[in-house]
Design a protein around this motif. Sequence first.
Motif, mmCIF file in Angstrom:
data_model
loop_
_atom_site.group_PDB
_atom_site.id
_atom_site.type_symbol
_atom_site.label_atom_id
_atom_site.label_comp_id
_atom_site.label_asym_id
_atom_site.label_seq_id
_atom_site.Cartn_x
_atom_site.Cartn_y
_atom_site.Cartn_z
ATOM 1 N N ASN A 122 7.130 -9.697 -2.536
ATOM 2 C CA ASN A 122 7.610 -8.952 -1.379
ATOM 3 C C ASN A 122 8.699 -8.074 -1.890
ATOM 4 O O ASN A 122 8.995 -6.706 -1.457
ATOM 5 N N ALA A 123 9.786 -8.623 -2.532
ATOM 6 C CA ALA A 123 10.928 -7.861 -3.080
ATOM 7 C C ALA A 123 10.361 -6.667 -3.777
ATOM 8 O O ALA A 123 11.081 -5.555 -3.790
ATOM 9 N N THR A 124 9.371 -7.060 -4.838
ATOM 10 C CA THR A 124 8.990 -5.711 -5.559
ATOM 11 C C THR A 124 8.268 -4.842 -4.599
ATOM 12 O O THR A 124 8.515 -3.496 -4.831
ATOM 13 N N ILE A 125 7.745 -5.117 -3.712
ATOM 14 C CA ILE A 125 6.934 -4.050 -2.784
ATOM 15 C C ILE A 125 8.087 -3.311 -1.758
ATOM 16 O O ILE A 125 7.976 -2.072 -1.689
ATOM 17 N N ASN A 126 9.213 -3.948 -1.551
ATOM 18 C CA ASN A 126 10.204 -3.389 -0.771
ATOM 19 C C ASN A 126 10.821 -2.288 -1.514
ATOM 20 O O ASN A 126 11.425 -1.498 -0.997
ATOM 21 N N ARG A 127 10.948 -2.724 -2.721
ATOM 22 C CA ARG A 127 11.584 -1.423 -3.714
ATOM 23 C C ARG A 127 10.743 -0.327 -4.059
ATOM 24 O O ARG A 127 11.253 0.764 -3.972
ATOM 25 N N GLU A 128 9.464 -0.650 -3.917
ATOM 26 C CA GLU A 128 8.438 0.723 -4.018
ATOM 27 C C GLU A 128 8.796 1.263 -2.393
ATOM 28 O O GLU A 128 8.675 2.607 -2.374
ATOM 29 N N LEU A 129 9.003 0.671 -1.488
ATOM 30 C CA LEU A 129 8.989 1.115 -0.190
ATOM 31 C C LEU A 129 10.173 1.993 -0.357
ATOM 32 O O LEU A 129 10.290 3.017 0.551
ATOM 33 N N ASP A 130 11.270 1.553 -0.841
ATOM 34 C CA ASP A 130 12.352 2.149 -0.889
ATOM 35 C C ASP A 130 12.165 3.757 -1.315
ATOM 36 O O ASP A 130 13.042 4.721 -1.013
ATOM 37 N N ILE A 131 11.302 3.849 -2.540
ATOM 38 C CA ILE A 131 11.153 5.152 -2.991
ATOM 39 C C ILE A 131 10.407 6.163 -2.183
ATOM 40 O O ILE A 131 10.701 7.196 -1.770
ATOM 41 N N ILE A 132 9.264 5.311 -1.282
ATOM 42 C CA ILE A 132 8.581 6.066 -0.274
ATOM 43 C C ILE A 132 9.632 6.561 0.812
ATOM 44 O O ILE A 132 9.335 7.808 1.284
ATOM 45 N N ARG A 133 10.460 5.809 1.333
ATOM 46 C CA ARG A 133 11.298 6.087 2.068
ATOM 47 C C ARG A 133 12.197 7.132 1.822
ATOM 48 O O ARG A 133 12.517 8.060 2.715
ATOM 49 N N GLY A 134 12.722 6.977 0.565
ATOM 50 C CA GLY A 134 13.700 8.434 0.213
ATOM 51 C C GLY A 134 12.980 9.421 0.005
ATOM 52 O O GLY A 134 13.618 10.523 0.369
ATOM 53 N N VAL A 135 11.552 9.538 -0.384
ATOM 54 C CA VAL A 135 10.858 10.810 -0.294
ATOM 55 C C VAL A 135 10.683 11.262 0.888
ATOM 56 O O VAL A 135 10.858 12.539 1.201
ATOM 57 N N LEU A 136 10.364 10.540 2.014
ATOM 58 C CA LEU A 136 9.921 10.933 3.427
ATOM 59 C C LEU A 136 11.204 11.545 4.014
ATOM 60 O O LEU A 136 11.230 12.254 4.775
ATOM 61 N N LYS A 137 12.431 10.825 3.780
ATOM 62 C CA LYS A 137 13.832 11.287 4.341
ATOM 63 C C LYS A 137 14.176 12.521 3.616
ATOM 64 O O LYS A 137 14.462 13.239 4.501
ATOM 65 N N LYS A 138 13.952 12.590 2.296
ATOM 66 C CA LYS A 138 14.199 14.045 1.891
ATOM 67 C C LYS A 138 13.444 14.948 2.437
ATOM 68 O O LYS A 138 13.852 16.368 2.579
ATOM 69 N N ALA A 139 12.146 14.770 2.953
ATOM 70 C CA ALA A 139 11.210 15.723 3.419
ATOM 71 C C ALA A 139 11.248 15.816 5.051
ATOM 72 O O ALA A 139 10.697 16.559 5.657
ATOM 73 N N LYS A 140 12.437 14.996 5.385
ATOM 74 C CA LYS A 140 12.716 14.954 6.960
ATOM 75 C C LYS A 140 11.274 14.362 7.737
ATOM 76 O O LYS A 140 10.938 15.037 8.826
ATOM 77 N N ARG A 141 10.744 13.770 7.269
ATOM 78 C CA ARG A 141 9.804 13.034 7.909
ATOM 79 C C ARG A 141 9.744 11.610 8.128
ATOM 80 O O ARG A 141 8.925 10.795 8.743
ATOM 81 N N TRP A 142 10.729 10.933 7.646
ATOM 82 C CA TRP A 142 10.715 9.390 7.949
ATOM 83 C C TRP A 142 10.838 8.845 9.317
ATOM 84 O O TRP A 142 10.292 7.959 9.607
ATOM 85 N N HIS A 143 11.705 9.714 10.226
ATOM 86 C CA HIS A 143 11.461 9.533 11.539
ATOM 87 C C HIS A 143 10.110 9.197 12.214
ATOM 88 O O HIS A 143 10.211 8.497 13.405
ATOM 89 N N LEU A 144 8.809 9.811 11.582
ATOM 90 C CA LEU A 144 7.835 9.585 12.114
ATOM 91 C C LEU A 144 7.213 8.289 11.784
ATOM 92 O O LEU A 144 6.119 7.536 12.305
ATOM 93 N N PHE A 145 7.828 7.360 10.856
ATOM 94 C CA PHE A 145 7.361 6.082 10.185
ATOM 95 C C PHE A 145 8.427 5.013 10.526
ATOM 96 O O PHE A 145 7.998 4.016 10.383
ATOM 97 N N ALA A 146 9.483 5.222 10.743
ATOM 98 C CA ALA A 146 10.747 4.224 10.721
ATOM 99 C C ALA A 146 10.397 3.198 11.792
ATOM 100 O O ALA A 146 10.811 2.049 11.440
ATOM 101 N N ASP A 147 9.571 3.565 12.743
ATOM 102 C CA ASP A 147 9.474 2.089 13.842
ATOM 103 C C ASP A 147 8.229 1.245 13.344
ATOM 104 O O ASP A 147 8.299 0.367 13.853
ATOM 105 N N GLU A 148 7.481 1.926 12.288
ATOM 106 C CA GLU A 148 6.262 0.959 12.156
ATOM 107 C C GLU A 148 6.269 0.338 10.604
ATOM 108 O O GLU A 148 5.684 -0.575 10.326
ATOM 109 N N ILE A 149 7.035 1.141 9.842
ATOM 110 C CA ILE A 149 7.245 0.617 8.439
ATOM 111 C C ILE A 149 8.522 -0.246 8.113
ATOM 112 O O ILE A 149 9.609 0.428 8.228
ATOM 113 N N LYS A 150 8.364 -1.595 8.088
ATOM 114 C CA LYS A 150 9.813 -2.279 7.897
ATOM 115 C C LYS A 150 9.649 -2.965 6.656
ATOM 116 O O LYS A 150 8.585 -3.227 6.213
#
Length: 433
Positions: A122-150
């Motif tokens: 789980n720790a490794t997967i969470n670190r990968e999710l950090d990259i996905i979250r960072g890219v989506l935040k930079k694209a101003k799209r993370w708010h579409l995912f934040a409620d479901e991706i934890k």
Amino acid sequence: MALVKRGRTWHTHFFVDGQRFRQSLETSDWRQAQADEKDLIADAKAGKLSPTKQGFARLPFREAAERFLQDRIPQLAPLSVRTERERAKVLNKRLGDLQVSRFTTETVLAHVRERKADGIANATINRELDIIRGVLKKAKRWHLFADEIKPLPLRQSVGRALSYEGKLKLLKTAASRPEWQNAAWAATLALNTTMRGCEIKQLRWQDIDLMEKALTIRKSKTEAGERVIPLNADAWNTILLLYKRAKGLGDVRPEHYVFMACEASHFDPKLPQMSWRTAWRNLTRLIQCPGCGTQQGPTETCGNPECKADLKKVKSPLAGLRFHDLRHHAITELAESQASDSTVMAIAGHVSPKMLAHYSHVRIQAKRTALDALSTKRAERENSGGEARGYDTIHDTKRETADTVPPQLIENLVELVGIEPTTSSLRTMRSPS
């Protein structure tokens, strides 16, 4: 604002505060397009949608992740940069060609399911999710995912502290073979300084004060990790051995690394040692045959031809010990030494008592000794002929005498004055006058 249909898909075109926004709504339903356009306008007014990010959102994930990492490089250590790139490679295999704007919640959840199916922690997967979250935040799209991706839950394990015998066995085993020498020296420093593995590898001779017998951590995981650590006898002897080796290989310059890179018996002091993983794995898995006493790696049958004992169930007492556990052990010993929390945090580089509690797992014997003291004090009071009375707030928590002084006060006096205060001086300090 305007809705325009191109082919079968509706597109929106509107302005907010003079900024122009154009985007595909990815639907052929006019009513759905109207609703989506209102949501986009609301996001633009709330600052969740930026015209400068729309180009970024149209990039394939592979390119977007690289740009995201480039922005982060000034904030990361070289080792962290390499780690981030390795994680990005895994993501690129599955998601690299997908346009960022086409990411959906199901896209991310499917990646998580696949990684879990592969047995990834789980720790490794969470670190990968950090990259996905960072890219989506930079694209101003993370708010579409934040409620479901934890983040996935992590096992609350704080590592391992050795027994005194276990500590001696580790150091003796590490020193038993020449190929484990670096691991042995690094282990000694970790056990006597609380240093992390990455801090030891980045240590340079300019960071060591040979006159004051202290070393300085100039770059660490956190700001609190940048600290000065005095060297005790064991750590000092290890530094001397490392210095002797460095002198034997040539000039020792301030910018040279203490643990220098070694490739095919060739040492390069200008580069740090990358890892002692192989040596650490071998020494912590080393077992001893109960029949003939031969030391060997994990195996089913003893390698001694005259013995051939069954070793399937024989396991090293050091099995599973991580190098980072040595930091846990050092902090545990500090916590048991009655050093104040502030002293422990200054040595270990922690920023809060919560992190100190995370690392210092006081062993059961220390807890038992502390609890036994409670019954011992009561027994001494009763045996001394004093009145045996129960505990009550007035007599036990409010009662103060001239001879009872908070240990914190004594500690502060020692630091300020440099001498142990006498009983009479403490009585005078406690006097109302």
